[in-house]
Design an enzyme around this catalytic site. Structure first.
Site, mmCIF file in Angstrom:
data_model
loop_
_atom_site.group_PDB
_atom_site.id
_atom_site.type_symbol
_atom_site.label_atom_id
_atom_site.label_comp_id
_atom_site.label_asym_id
_atom_site.label_seq_id
_atom_site.Cartn_x
_atom_site.Cartn_y
_atom_site.Cartn_z
ATOM 1 N N ASP A 34 18.743 100.945 12.975
ATOM 2 C CA ASP A 34 19.510 101.902 12.190
ATOM 3 C C ASP A 34 18.559 102.999 11.702
ATOM 4 O O ASP A 34 17.340 102.913 11.864
ATOM 5 C CB ASP A 34 20.258 101.210 11.038
ATOM 6 C CG ASP A 34 21.459 102.041 10.603
ATOM 7 O OD1 ASP A 34 21.541 103.228 10.982
ATOM 8 O OD2 ASP A 34 22.331 101.518 9.880
HETATM 9 C C1 BGC Z 1 24.199 104.406 9.618
HETATM 10 C C2 BGC Z 1 24.560 104.050 11.033
HETATM 11 C C3 BGC Z 1 24.574 105.289 11.895
HETATM 12 C C4 BGC Z 1 23.258 106.000 11.785
HETATM 13 C C5 BGC Z 1 23.175 107.237 12.652
HETATM 14 C C6 BGC Z 1 22.980 105.284 9.530
HETATM 15 O O1 BGC Z 1 22.778 105.772 8.248
HETATM 16 O O2 BGC Z 1 24.015 103.223 8.877
HETATM 17 O O3 BGC Z 1 25.798 103.399 11.045
HETATM 18 O O4 BGC Z 1 24.866 104.944 13.214
HETATM 19 O O5 BGC Z 1 23.045 106.373 10.438
HETATM 20 O O6 BGC Z 1 23.976 108.244 12.205
#
Ligand code: BGC
Length: 753
Positions: free
Chosen positions: A291
């Site tokens: 993530d």
């Molecule tokens: C989120 C993810 C997301 C990623 C990219 C993160 O802050 O938890 O779900 O895919 O950002 O945007």
């Protein structure tokens, strides 16, 4: 013409320009091609294949770019990026792809990732809303449409579905998932994966899915985002993991570990999750993508002393790609050269990323997903908008409808539309909708105006604001309501009040909106509340005092039209809650499949008063939810017969059929979600009071009766037994069938040896 050109160009790139591949025959297996490439890569290029960064347009996390890191063209040329995310547009992605395949040393194509959570430019309801449709094919079609649109604009990797089970509506990201139930969540996860990925990843209209967030992110303590999850192995395996397993069995290509720690180890480096379960038990061979910044966050967690250690811990545990920590790219080369990191971990990760690129067809045609012609045709096409409206209609849940106030009669001469969300377009896109344009959605006011008969006047007043407590506008709003025959009160949350980093401790109507409802309820005219929100709200006063309440979540591009469809009866609501609505925030976590306890409270007050003291209950509020899981009304009425079973006992390997007859004895045709729950009365470990094991959404015409049969097999009776093995145990089971988790008809059978 364009596609022929693309094919020729791709052929040249793949077989002539790419040196490693050019040495091989086209007949070499993908694995051989991957090994050939890896053998040519420098350690810097390998690290590059594990590095994905966000583009400049949309930020979904803390800004970590420096002026240097923003030089995407240069980085691509130098082989330092495996891809970018949250950038889009056929022309733009094509330009970047061209640099990768024509100007980088090994000509490896780029991934373009994005969070297409509920539609791309055509925005569908938030996932929690779609889940309320309990319509798996509809959900699949919605995901498929998102894939068609997004891929035409270059995107080939989708950071979705988000499939975290959550029993805590304070957690803002509950809006992104399918609610509280493991069974429903698993079926929806499969539907979304099938929708995004189709039958073949290399189909230009499909994209790779990324299952997130692995795992137990929805169990964040106190509902505070990113917080620690502390749950038993049993709850992890029974409640939180099954949707992931189901989605992997459905063919999902990638997985994203969650931000939270679990049993003291952040998911990003959690070997139990990533090795024991994901790789070994489930045989998952796809790529694992961290993530946003999660590799670096290992330091804050206190589980890695510095960036180098964070890289070693994450990579060795099986996180293949670093999203936005810039640590794999900066540390891997020196760590490998110093002998602190075995290159075999790097190679294994690179292998999985290259395999994903092969599977997506990018080595055959790097421009497969960036197609200006298709983009023009596909994005916000008529068909897509029509589907968005269909999904939106079917996602709404009718929570209350005293005396058949809804559907609205055409005899109203003047309808007042009041509320801070009534004339709002932007918020209709909902949280996690970065691609939908603010001006595109149809507001509720617009939808109502477009639908009322010519003889009906529509008047509007905002009533109050969403973000402050000013009451200045209320008196005027009251006058507007008093001058009309009926008021539609459009209240709820702004899109930024749910989603990521949007936990709320008080989950009532924000600001002074409840006071607005209280005031307008005294107008002497009927009031219908139209709710817009990304989570269950506590709203006991509304339930007790407002005659009609329609839960619309956040419906997307066609919000206003879909709301009008339901309010005026062009569509008879059929949604059911995928999550329990508490009466009070103090009841959280509250969920239907709870345990009985040693001192259960019946809630009936039939027992002697003295027996009502030392039982599991509150002194100040009821135990029961405001609206139970699976709840939702229709404009018609369905009555259920008793449940019949075709036999009273069954053995392993056999099956039992449970049948009910559901009769539509109201005045409208309608769809009903018939729900099957099971209760295993005694086990080597205690079992929930009921668990959803099946459902059928059926259309039943006015006056019609339909026989609904569920087949119960070992699969439905299986659970994680006392010795942590999955299987059944002989004993008595209750079969519960009904219109929601609280209103069920019961019949028992015995599983015999
Ligand atoms: C989120 C993810 C997301 C990623 C990219 C993160 O802050 O938890 O779900 O895919 O950002 O945007």
């Amino acid at each position: 013409m364009t596609s022929l050109k693309n094919v020729l160009l791709a052929f040249c790139i793949t077989w002539v320009i790419t040196p490693a591949l050019a040495q091989q025959k086209p007949s070499a297996s993908v694995d051989q091609k991957i090994e050939a490439l890896i053998s040519q890569m420098t350690i810097e290029e390998k690290a590059g294949q594990l590095n994905i960064v966000v583009g400049e347009t949309i930020n979904t996390g803390p800004t970590m770019h420096t002026a240097e890191s923003k030089k995407f063209d240069e980085q691509i040329r130098a082989g330092k990026l495996t891809g970018l995310f949250n950038v889009y547009g056929a022309a733009y992605t094509k330009r970047l792809q061209k640099i990768a395949v024509e100007e980088s040393r090994l000509h490896i194509p780029l991934l373009f990732g994005a969070d297409i959570i509920h539609g791309f430019k055509t925005v569908t309801p938030i996932p929690l809303g779609e889940a309320a449709s309990w319509d798996l094919d509809l959900i699949r079609r919605s995901a498929q449409m998102a894939a068609r649109e997004a891929t035409s604009a270059g995107i080939n990797l989708n950071f979705a579905p988000m499939m975290d089970i959550s029993r805590d509506p304070r957690w803002g990201r509950i809006s992104e998932g399918a609610g509280e139930d493991t069974y429903l969540g698993s079926r929806i996860a499969e539907a979304r994966v099938k929708g995004f990925q189709g039958d073949k990843l290399s189909d230009p209209a499909t994209m790779a899915a990324c299952l997130k967030h692995f795992a137990a992110y929805g169990a964040a303590e106190a509902g505070r985002d990113y917080n620690t999850a502390d749950i038993s192995e049993r709850v992890l395996q029974e409640i939180y993991l099954p949707p992931f397993k189901a989605a992997i069995d459905a063919g999902a290509a990638t997985v994203m570990p969650s931000f939270n720690e679990l049993d003291g180890v952040p998911a990003t480096a959690n070997r139990h999750l990533l090795q024991d379960i994901l790789r070994k038990q489930w045989n998952f061979n796809g790529a694992v993508i961290s993530d946003y910044g999660a590799v670096g966050e290992m330091i804050n967690h206190g589980s890695s002393a510095d960036g180098s250690k964070a890289v070693i811990h994450s990579l060795e545990a099986g996180t293949d790609m670093d999203m936005m920590s810039y640590l794999y790219i900066s540390k891997i080369p020196e760590l490998v050269k110093a002998g602190s990191l075995d290159v075999k971990y790097v190679d294994a990760a690179v292998r999985r990323i290259l395999k994903l690129k092969f599977d997506l067809g990018l080595f055959d045609n790097a421009y497969l997903y960036s197609d200006e012609v298709r983009e023009k045709k596909e994005v916000r096409s008529k068909e897509n908008i029509a589907l968005a409206r269909e999904v939106a209609r079917k996602s709404m849940v009718l929570l209350k409808n005293d005396n058949g106030l809804l559907p609205l009669r055409s005899s109203y001469k003047k309808i007042a539309v009041i509320g801070p969300l009534a004339d709002n377009k932007e918020d209709m896109n909902g949280s996690w909708s970065f691609f939908g344009e603010a001006t595109h959605p149809v507001s509720v006011l617009q939808g109502i105006k477009a639908r009322v008969p010519a003889s009906t006047e529509v008047v509007y007043h905002p009533g109050c604001n969403l973000f402050d407590n000013s009451r200045d506008k209320m008196t005027e709003a009251m006058t507007t309501a008093q001058g009309a025959d009926l008021t539609l009160l459009v209240v709820g949350e702004s899109a930024v009040m749910n989603g990521e980093a949007a936990s709320r401790a008080d989950i009532g109507l924000p600001g002074v909106q409840e006071d607005l409802v209280k005031m307008i309820s005294k107008s002497g005219k009927p009031v219908v509340v139209v709710l817009l929100n990304g989570r269950p709200l506590t709203m006991e006063w509304l339930d007790q005092n407002v005659p009609a309440i329609l839960e619309t979540w956040t419906l997307g591009s066609e919000a206003g039209n879909a709301v009008a469809d339901v309010l005026f009866g062009d569509y008879n609501p059929s949604g059911k809650l995928p999550v329990t609505f508490p009466r009070h925030v103090g009841q959280i976590p509250i969920y239907y499949n709870h345990k009985n306890t040693g001192r259960p409270y019946s809630g009936t007050n039939n027992e002697p008063a003295s027996d009502r003291v030392y039982v599991s209950k509150y002194r100040d509020i009821k135990n029961t939810p405001l609206y139970p899981f699976g709840y939702g009304l229709s404009y018609t009425t369905f009555t259920y017969s008793e449940v019949t079973l075709n036999k009273a006992t069954m053995k392993n390997g056999e099956q039992i059929e449970a049948t009910v007859t559901v009769t539509n004895n109201g005045n409208y045709d309608g769809e009903e979600v018939v729900q099957l729950y099971l209760h295993d009365l005694v086990g080597s470990v205690t079992r929930p009071v009921k668990e959803l094991k099946g459902f059928q959404k059926v259309m039943i015409r006015k006056g019609e009766a339909k026989k609904i049969t569920f087949t119960i097999t070992d699969k439905e009776l299986t659970f994680l037994r006392g010795d942590m093995t999955w299987g059944t145990e002989p004993g008595m089971f209750e079969v519960l069938v009904g219109t929601n988790s609280d209103a069920v008809k019961k019949k028992s059978f015995e599983l015999v040896k």
